[in-house]
Design a protein around this motif. Sequence first.
Motif, PDB file in Angstrom:
ATOM      1  N   PHE A 143       5.591  -7.594  17.614  1.00  0.00           N
ATOM      2  CA  PHE A 143       6.402  -8.488  16.788  1.00  0.00           C
ATOM      3  C   PHE A 143       7.279  -9.358  17.681  1.00  0.00           C
ATOM      4  O   PHE A 143       7.731  -8.926  18.750  1.00  0.00           O
ATOM      5  CB  PHE A 143       7.298  -7.689  15.836  1.00  0.00           C
ATOM      6  CG  PHE A 143       6.550  -6.766  14.916  1.00  0.00           C
ATOM      7  CD1 PHE A 143       5.990  -7.240  13.736  1.00  0.00           C
ATOM      8  CD2 PHE A 143       6.395  -5.423  15.232  1.00  0.00           C
ATOM      9  CE1 PHE A 143       5.295  -6.395  12.886  1.00  0.00           C
ATOM     10  CE2 PHE A 143       5.713  -4.559  14.388  1.00  0.00           C
ATOM     11  CZ  PHE A 143       5.152  -5.049  13.217  1.00  0.00           C
ATOM     12  N   TYR A 187      11.802  -5.629  11.393  1.00  0.00           N
ATOM     13  CA  TYR A 187      10.932  -6.803  11.297  1.00  0.00           C
ATOM     14  C   TYR A 187      10.632  -7.167   9.841  1.00  0.00           C
ATOM     15  O   TYR A 187       9.577  -7.746   9.545  1.00  0.00           O
ATOM     16  CB  TYR A 187       9.615  -6.525  12.048  1.00  0.00           C
ATOM     17  CG  TYR A 187       8.953  -5.225  11.662  1.00  0.00           C
ATOM     18  CD1 TYR A 187       7.977  -5.169  10.676  1.00  0.00           C
ATOM     19  CD2 TYR A 187       9.326  -4.034  12.287  1.00  0.00           C
ATOM     20  CE1 TYR A 187       7.387  -3.975  10.307  1.00  0.00           C
ATOM     21  CE2 TYR A 187       8.743  -2.832  11.931  1.00  0.00           C
ATOM     22  CZ  TYR A 187       7.771  -2.804  10.945  1.00  0.00           C
ATOM     23  OH  TYR A 187       7.191  -1.605  10.584  1.00  0.00           O
ATOM     24  N   PHE A 195       3.854 -11.925  14.080  1.00  0.00           N
ATOM     25  CA  PHE A 195       3.075 -10.716  14.287  1.00  0.00           C
ATOM     26  C   PHE A 195       1.855 -11.049  15.140  1.00  0.00           C
ATOM     27  O   PHE A 195       1.211 -12.097  14.958  1.00  0.00           O
ATOM     28  CB  PHE A 195       2.636 -10.144  12.933  1.00  0.00           C
ATOM     29  CG  PHE A 195       1.680  -8.991  13.022  1.00  0.00           C
ATOM     30  CD1 PHE A 195       2.106  -7.759  13.471  1.00  0.00           C
ATOM     31  CD2 PHE A 195       0.344  -9.148  12.660  1.00  0.00           C
ATOM     32  CE1 PHE A 195       1.226  -6.684  13.549  1.00  0.00           C
ATOM     33  CE2 PHE A 195      -0.551  -8.089  12.745  1.00  0.00           C
ATOM     34  CZ  PHE A 195      -0.097  -6.849  13.190  1.00  0.00           C
ATOM     35  N   TYR A 217      -0.081 -15.167  17.968  1.00  0.00           N
ATOM     36  CA  TYR A 217       0.975 -14.740  17.056  1.00  0.00           C
ATOM     37  C   TYR A 217       0.917 -15.584  15.786  1.00  0.00           C
ATOM     38  O   TYR A 217       0.778 -16.811  15.840  1.00  0.00           O
ATOM     39  CB  TYR A 217       2.348 -14.870  17.706  1.00  0.00           C
ATOM     40  CG  TYR A 217       2.646 -13.761  18.695  1.00  0.00           C
ATOM     41  CD1 TYR A 217       3.163 -12.545  18.269  1.00  0.00           C
ATOM     42  CD2 TYR A 217       2.387 -13.933  20.054  1.00  0.00           C
ATOM     43  CE1 TYR A 217       3.423 -11.515  19.169  1.00  0.00           C
ATOM     44  CE2 TYR A 217       2.641 -12.922  20.968  1.00  0.00           C
ATOM     45  CZ  TYR A 217       3.166 -11.704  20.510  1.00  0.00           C
ATOM     46  OH  TYR A 217       3.412 -10.703  21.401  1.00  0.00           O
ATOM     47  N   LEU A 230       4.957 -13.925  10.255  1.00  0.00           N
ATOM     48  CA  LEU A 230       5.033 -12.681   9.496  1.00  0.00           C
ATOM     49  C   LEU A 230       5.601 -12.973   8.111  1.00  0.00           C
ATOM     50  O   LEU A 230       6.799 -13.195   7.951  1.00  0.00           O
ATOM     51  CB  LEU A 230       5.893 -11.654  10.234  1.00  0.00           C
ATOM     52  CG  LEU A 230       6.038 -10.274   9.583  1.00  0.00           C
ATOM     53  CD1 LEU A 230       4.680  -9.610   9.411  1.00  0.00           C
ATOM     54  CD2 LEU A 230       6.950  -9.382  10.426  1.00  0.00           C
ATOM     55  N   TYR A 290       3.812  -8.333   5.868  1.00  0.00           N
ATOM     56  CA  TYR A 290       4.712  -7.199   6.142  1.00  0.00           C
ATOM     57  C   TYR A 290       4.337  -5.994   5.281  1.00  0.00           C
ATOM     58  O   TYR A 290       4.243  -4.858   5.778  1.00  0.00           O
ATOM     59  CB  TYR A 290       6.161  -7.611   5.885  1.00  0.00           C
ATOM     60  CG  TYR A 290       7.138  -6.458   5.875  1.00  0.00           C
ATOM     61  CD1 TYR A 290       7.593  -5.895   7.072  1.00  0.00           C
ATOM     62  CD2 TYR A 290       7.588  -5.921   4.669  1.00  0.00           C
ATOM     63  CE1 TYR A 290       8.481  -4.830   7.058  1.00  0.00           C
ATOM     64  CE2 TYR A 290       8.483  -4.861   4.653  1.00  0.00           C
ATOM     65  CZ  TYR A 290       8.928  -4.309   5.849  1.00  0.00           C
ATOM     66  OH  TYR A 290       9.804  -3.253   5.830  1.00  0.00           O
ATOM     67  N   ILE A 331       1.293  -4.310   6.550  1.00  0.00           N
ATOM     68  CA  ILE A 331       1.518  -3.557   7.790  1.00  0.00           C
ATOM     69  C   ILE A 331       2.157  -2.206   7.482  1.00  0.00           C
ATOM     70  O   ILE A 331       1.699  -1.163   7.962  1.00  0.00           O
ATOM     71  CB  ILE A 331       2.401  -4.377   8.764  1.00  0.00           C
ATOM     72  CG1 ILE A 331       1.640  -5.604   9.270  1.00  0.00           C
ATOM     73  CG2 ILE A 331       2.836  -3.505   9.950  1.00  0.00           C
ATOM     74  CD1 ILE A 331       2.495  -6.580  10.052  1.00  0.00           C
TER      75      ILE A 331
END
Length: 532
Positions: free
Chosen positions: A470, A495, A506, A514, A517, A522, A525
């Motif tokens: 992250f 995060y 992310f 990257y 996010l 989220y 995840i």
Amino acid sequence: MSNRIGRYFQSVGFRKGDCVALIMDGRPEYVCSWLGLSKIGVVTALVNTTQRGDSLRHSLDIVRAKAVLLGTEYSDVCPEVCEDIPGFRLFAMGGGRTPPGAVSLDQVLPRISAETLSKEIDKQNFKDQLLYIYTSGTTGLPKAAIITNARAVFMGYGVHCMAGIGPEDVLYTPLPLYHTAGGVIGAGAAVLSGATVVIRSKFSASNFWKDCVRYDCTAAQYIGEICRYLLATPPSEDDRRHRVRIMFGNGLRPQIWQEFVTRFRIPTVGEFYGSTEGNANLINIWNKVGSVGYVPWFAKPFYPLKLLKVDPETNEILRDANGRCIRCRQGEPGVLVGDINKKKIVTNFNGYVDKGATEQKILRDVFRKGDSYFNTGDILVEGELGYLYFKDRTGDTFRWRGENISTSEVEAVISNIVGLKDVIVYGVEIPNVEGRAGMAAILDESKSLDWSRLEEGMRRKLSSFARPLFVRILRQLPMTSTFKLKKIDLQKEGYNPNLIQDPLYFFDSKSGTYTRLTPQLYDEIVSNVVRL
């Protein structure tokens, strides 16, 4: 001035053992204040000038301060904190507004005798307390470390012995005088070695070398991230026009060491290791890049520092079947501890005003029953020839994919990649996933972060398990007054894009880039829909 200050405070009732808190910007009067109070045995608490409200009240309470000596630049700081303390007194010094109820020392001191307080000084001894210096930890309320006369002399005069600072030198210090480096080691060069000390009340990267040229400085201090900030400034003719022959301090990262000494033409770097309260002290005065100190083989049996084995996952100190700690071999990282011997100035541990806090730093029954060691909480490793290298602080190292990740090492690599920007690395938990995933918070005030350069640089310079999963982009950076980056609060925030306003990213392992996010990503995840 110090004689006048000592005589005045004696005349208004202050006696040996009393405590006066000092809140003032760095200037010569600062040193004269605590030096004058010390002549009558009064202990000075060097309060961090950034403290306000409950934190300031706590700092005054734990040392039982009877008064505050205030620079008028902080006239608005104390009244609301001090007004409800019975019998509390306020004194002020400086050209600004004197707060209501305070005695202006600028008015009374000229009428006081400047004669030396010989009889009072004769009553002091090496074991007497001289100062309280507050630890600048990255979280929690400050603790007041006890500095005795002996410890102050040891630290201040050590600059003369190890760095050769003497009466012919001009030392530049841009460090706050309420901490050990500037206030005791830097000021000690003048008090104990006769050097001239140039004080800058607030560090300025753009003015550092200009000041050194202007005042013809031959030595300079650094701490924390100062060297990196200097490297980030545009090239200037002052970079090499100065006469600085030695810079000493702590926190010069190995990754920029050679570049720093080459660009600014520094013949000698004195990188040292130590803490305000601790008895574990090291210095590298031999230009060994990256080393924080040196212990030759013949000194190891009697030098009071040891490296102890720790659990790689929990960082807890390991013990053998007999309950004794285990020494590290060469090349094996471990926590540094210092043998406590109350009979010796160098190895005694005076601790904090708070006895409970003192006890927490003491490790007992280390190699034999009844012995005690100061626990630095820092992980070091011994290299060849006895040179020691800083690895990380206990709790900063985290484990991911079965590997131990050093936050300081990853921070240095990423900072170099992104043009010496501030970077904080820490581990964050993901539900039902073993270990902690890496997260990097990068300061990008100008919104100029080059993501392609970051991704390419991390691929080349970091192992896959060490690359942060992250990234958080910061517009402001939490930092202590001694240029140490705070990470506890960032780590707690984690995060979650539903709670954090800063941009979050992310690492997509499939594309190797990257991606932003989002709340949906989220959720995937933390619910383990996205496999890591």
